[in-house]
Write a protein that holds these residues in place. Sequence first.
Motif, mmCIF file in Angstrom:
data_model
loop_
_atom_site.group_PDB
_atom_site.id
_atom_site.type_symbol
_atom_site.label_atom_id
_atom_site.label_comp_id
_atom_site.label_asym_id
_atom_site.label_seq_id
_atom_site.Cartn_x
_atom_site.Cartn_y
_atom_site.Cartn_z
ATOM 1 N N ALA A 1 0.836 -1.101 0.031
ATOM 2 C CA ALA A 1 0.139 0.060 0.045
ATOM 3 C C ALA A 1 0.773 1.336 0.139
ATOM 4 C CB ALA A 1 -0.968 0.121 1.058
ATOM 5 N N MET A 2 1.964 1.237 0.778
ATOM 6 C CA MET A 2 2.715 2.497 0.711
ATOM 7 C C MET A 2 3.440 2.770 -0.642
ATOM 8 S SD MET A 2 6.491 3.005 2.463
ATOM 9 C CE MET A 2 7.488 1.600 1.328
ATOM 10 N N ILE A 3 3.868 1.509 -1.205
ATOM 11 C CA ILE A 3 4.294 1.541 -2.762
ATOM 12 C C ILE A 3 3.346 2.212 -3.597
ATOM 13 C CG2 ILE A 3 5.181 0.388 -4.549
ATOM 14 C CD1 ILE A 3 6.598 -1.431 -2.611
ATOM 15 N N GLY A 4 2.380 1.829 -3.422
ATOM 16 C CA GLY A 4 1.142 2.467 -4.326
ATOM 17 C C GLY A 4 0.704 3.685 -3.992
ATOM 18 N N ASP A 5 0.987 4.334 -2.775
ATOM 19 C CA ASP A 5 0.458 5.570 -2.507
ATOM 20 C C ASP A 5 1.477 6.466 -2.955
ATOM 21 O OD1 ASP A 5 -1.699 5.011 -1.228
ATOM 22 O OD2 ASP A 5 -0.663 5.065 0.963
ATOM 23 N N ILE A 6 2.750 6.031 -2.709
ATOM 24 C CA ILE A 6 4.089 6.709 -3.353
ATOM 25 C C ILE A 6 4.009 6.866 -5.003
ATOM 26 C CG2 ILE A 6 6.585 6.993 -3.598
ATOM 27 C CD1 ILE A 6 6.624 5.411 -0.651
ATOM 28 N N ARG A 7 3.780 5.518 -5.603
ATOM 29 C CA ARG A 7 3.407 5.668 -7.032
ATOM 30 C C ARG A 7 2.613 6.526 -7.638
ATOM 31 N NH1 ARG A 7 7.437 2.820 -9.278
ATOM 32 N NH2 ARG A 7 8.028 0.719 -8.211
ATOM 33 N N SER A 8 1.470 6.997 -6.697
ATOM 34 C CA SER A 8 0.174 7.592 -7.158
ATOM 35 C C SER A 8 0.759 9.431 -7.517
ATOM 36 C CB SER A 8 -0.799 7.762 -6.145
ATOM 37 O OG SER A 8 -0.519 8.494 -4.983
ATOM 38 N N ILE A 9 1.834 9.740 -7.099
ATOM 39 C CA ILE A 9 2.183 11.161 -7.421
ATOM 40 C C ILE A 9 2.740 10.888 -8.658
ATOM 41 C CG2 ILE A 9 2.995 11.700 -4.952
ATOM 42 C CD1 ILE A 9 5.966 11.386 -6.087
ATOM 43 N N GLY A 10 2.760 10.061 -9.592
ATOM 44 C CA GLY A 10 2.927 9.864 -11.035
ATOM 45 C C GLY A 10 4.565 9.701 -11.344
ATOM 46 N N THR A 11 4.388 9.147 -12.584
ATOM 47 C CA THR A 11 6.050 8.476 -12.892
ATOM 48 C C THR A 11 6.767 9.640 -13.272
ATOM 49 O OG1 THR A 11 5.000 8.101 -14.923
ATOM 50 C CG2 THR A 11 4.992 6.144 -13.754
ATOM 51 N N ASP A 12 6.222 10.787 -13.694
ATOM 52 C CA ASP A 12 7.124 11.780 -14.310
ATOM 53 C C ASP A 12 7.680 12.517 -12.743
ATOM 54 O OD1 ASP A 12 6.533 11.459 -16.831
ATOM 55 O OD2 ASP A 12 5.148 13.044 -16.866
ATOM 56 N N LYS A 13 7.128 12.497 -11.965
ATOM 57 C CA LYS A 13 7.494 13.208 -10.608
ATOM 58 C C LYS A 13 8.570 12.074 -9.913
ATOM 59 C CE LYS A 13 6.769 16.774 -8.355
ATOM 60 N NZ LYS A 13 7.587 17.969 -8.680
ATOM 61 N N LEU A 14 8.416 10.773 -10.076
ATOM 62 C CA LEU A 14 9.378 9.963 -9.356
ATOM 63 C C LEU A 14 10.538 9.923 -10.232
ATOM 64 C CD1 LEU A 14 6.765 7.105 -8.630
ATOM 65 C CD2 LEU A 14 8.145 8.471 -6.890
ATOM 66 N N ALA A 15 10.436 9.937 -11.644
ATOM 67 C CA ALA A 15 11.534 9.832 -12.400
ATOM 68 C C ALA A 15 12.486 11.033 -12.212
ATOM 69 C CB ALA A 15 11.234 9.828 -13.911
ATOM 70 N N GLY A 16 11.938 12.240 -11.814
ATOM 71 C CA GLY A 16 12.602 13.347 -11.575
ATOM 72 C C GLY A 16 13.622 13.336 -10.299
ATOM 73 N N ASP A 17 13.388 12.336 -9.626
ATOM 74 C CA ASP A 17 14.109 12.154 -8.057
ATOM 75 C C ASP A 17 14.696 10.919 -8.522
ATOM 76 O OD1 ASP A 17 15.424 12.567 -5.855
ATOM 77 O OD2 ASP A 17 13.533 12.895 -4.879
ATOM 78 N N HIS A 18 16.011 10.997 -8.881
ATOM 79 C CA HIS A 18 16.640 9.760 -9.499
ATOM 80 C C HIS A 18 16.742 8.453 -8.626
ATOM 81 C CE1 HIS A 18 19.859 7.242 -11.380
ATOM 82 N NE2 HIS A 18 20.274 7.044 -10.070
ATOM 83 N N PRO A 19 16.865 8.311 -7.328
ATOM 84 C CA PRO A 19 16.675 7.019 -6.509
ATOM 85 C C PRO A 19 15.234 6.617 -6.280
ATOM 86 C CG PRO A 19 17.234 8.949 -4.873
ATOM 87 C CD PRO A 19 17.373 9.523 -6.297
ATOM 88 N N ALA A 20 14.422 7.322 -6.602
ATOM 89 C CA ALA A 20 12.799 7.069 -6.320
ATOM 90 C C ALA A 20 12.491 5.511 -6.852
ATOM 91 C CB ALA A 20 12.036 8.084 -6.471
ATOM 92 N N GLU A 21 12.826 5.339 -8.024
ATOM 93 C CA GLU A 21 12.357 3.847 -8.597
ATOM 94 C C GLU A 21 13.101 3.002 -8.172
ATOM 95 O OE1 GLU A 21 9.740 3.261 -10.286
ATOM 96 O OE2 GLU A 21 8.910 5.053 -10.882
ATOM 97 N N ALA A 22 14.277 3.309 -7.883
ATOM 98 C CA ALA A 22 15.175 2.098 -7.367
ATOM 99 C C ALA A 22 14.904 1.848 -5.803
ATOM 100 C CB ALA A 22 16.851 2.489 -7.306
ATOM 101 N N TRP A 23 14.619 2.926 -5.037
ATOM 102 C CA TRP A 23 14.205 2.830 -3.677
ATOM 103 C C TRP A 23 12.602 1.940 -3.701
ATOM 104 C CZ3 TRP A 23 10.106 4.860 -0.631
ATOM 105 C CH2 TRP A 23 10.264 4.809 0.873
ATOM 106 N N LEU A 24 11.841 2.280 -4.577
ATOM 107 C CA LEU A 24 10.359 1.334 -4.720
ATOM 108 C C LEU A 24 11.046 -0.046 -5.001
ATOM 109 C CD1 LEU A 24 8.230 4.233 -5.883
ATOM 110 C CD2 LEU A 24 8.115 3.313 -3.734
ATOM 111 N N ALA A 25 11.719 -0.290 -5.919
ATOM 112 C CA ALA A 25 12.062 -1.333 -6.386
ATOM 113 C C ALA A 25 12.728 -2.216 -5.332
ATOM 114 C CB ALA A 25 13.041 -1.361 -7.559
ATOM 115 N N ASP A 26 13.638 -1.601 -4.446
ATOM 116 C CA ASP A 26 13.895 -2.325 -3.171
ATOM 117 C C ASP A 26 12.843 -2.877 -2.309
ATOM 118 O OD1 ASP A 26 16.772 -2.015 -4.322
ATOM 119 O OD2 ASP A 26 17.045 -0.369 -2.966
ATOM 120 N N TRP A 27 12.201 -2.084 -2.172
ATOM 121 C CA TRP A 27 11.001 -2.351 -1.158
ATOM 122 C C TRP A 27 10.286 -3.559 -1.764
ATOM 123 C CZ3 TRP A 27 9.993 -1.395 3.713
ATOM 124 C CH2 TRP A 27 10.633 -0.236 4.223
#
Length: 189
Positions: free
Chosen positions: A107-133
């Motif tokens: 649920a946490m991962i889903g909530d964070i992903r809800s801000i949008g892929t563009d926003k997450l892609a703009g903060d370099h480690p975000a996708e890798a951090w979520l992938a680690d979870w």
Amino acid sequence: MSIRGWDPPAAPQLRPSPEPTPSRALPIAIALTVALLLGSAVVAAMAFYHYASTDHLGVLDDPDVVEAIDIACSRMEESVRASAPLPNDSATAVAAAMRNQNTAITAMIGDIRSIGTDKLAGDHPAEAWLADWEILIDLREAYADALTRGERPVLTVPMTDGLPITTRMDDAADCRVAAALAKPPLPRS
């Protein structure tokens, strides 16, 4: 006394030193020093601006991403604490508690992903951090499955750059439960 063809050198004559004359070298040296210092200050300011406005690898620093993580992580941490397995629980109870915790992480991962892929892609480690979870969830699911089969599993956290992913997860954001979740209790025998 003179040797044939040779005369002793004449005694040196002292001459008064010339009056000092104003030199143009000093003002030029001062001007060059000032120009060099100003140039260095401008370069330093530009470097600082570039550093301050650049995405820092390994750290989640976009304010919108950080806010989403803070809110979602707080909610997840509360749920994880509420459903934590007890040290003397049976294998079935530990597995069920771990699955409940995994649901909170998902649920946490889903909530964070809800801000949008563009926003997450703009903060370099975000996708890798979520992938680690997501990797941690998969490891915990395998651990819970092994418990329900009557096995005594070991949860081995993958390494990245010589460190467990849980260290990288803790370093990237202020959501510091990954290491604890990577050490589930063994059920009573």
